[in-house]
Design a protein around this motif. Sequence first.
Motif, short mmCIF file in Angstrom:
data_model
loop_
_atom_site.label_atom_id
_atom_site.label_comp_id
_atom_site.label_asym_id
_atom_site.label_seq_id
_atom_site.Cartn_x
_atom_site.Cartn_y
_atom_site.Cartn_z
N GLY A 77 -9.58 2.60 -2.45
CA GLY A 77 -8.63 1.87 -1.61
C GLY A 77 -8.95 0.40 -1.46
N PHE A 81 -4.19 -1.01 -4.14
CA PHE A 81 -3.28 -0.75 -3.02
C PHE A 81 -1.91 -0.33 -3.54
N ASP A 103 -1.27 1.96 5.44
CA ASP A 103 -2.39 1.78 4.52
C ASP A 103 -2.02 2.28 3.12
N SER A 104 -2.93 2.16 2.19
CA SER A 104 -2.65 2.52 0.80
C SER A 104 -2.33 4.01 0.66
#
Length: 204
Positions: A77, A81, A103-104
């Motif tokens: 991560g 991404f 988030d990713s």
Amino acid sequence: MNSFDRFGYHFINQWAGHHPVLDKLMAFFAQYALELYAVLFLIAWFTLAKSDSDRRHALVVAGFSGVLALIFNVIIGHFFFRPRPFVTLPKGTFTQLIPHSLDSSFPSDHTSGSFGFAAGSWGKASIWVRWSFTLLAIIVAFARIYCGVHWPTDVIAGVIIGIASSKIVWLINPVLKPLTNLGLRLFRYGRYSEGHIELVGKTR
């Protein structure tokens, strides 16, 4: 996003929002995989025969396999991404059943951890543990797409990372023996059982 991910995502996610009972089940599995595995680990640990130290060690290895998979995900991560489906796709073209941070998306933490736990138990733990861990991992992977928070390749990568992590941990499993022995000692299992200790004492 590649065509495989788009097709696979919509093929699974299209069923979300139309079946209330199924939606609730998928949302539950998608969100509470860690808690479910914790319950299974506890049940497995306390229902094994006191003398079965090998299968208890397999549980320890399975636990660390899931943890290692999550560590790999954190590292990945930091270098890669990928936006989640609900960020990339136009509104109205998908159904998101559970809230999630931005988030990713790659790889799926839930899938990586779940398959780390499952693969870590393969061939070593009790049959019911292997089957229940693996079935739960499959459901979790499917649920993450169904609920709209992951692309198919996110969970595919999670499966690979989880299995690879289990292979690594089993290669180094002797370093985990002290932790298993600590657990055996605390609960007087295996060679630390009360009966064995008494027997050893009498032979001196």
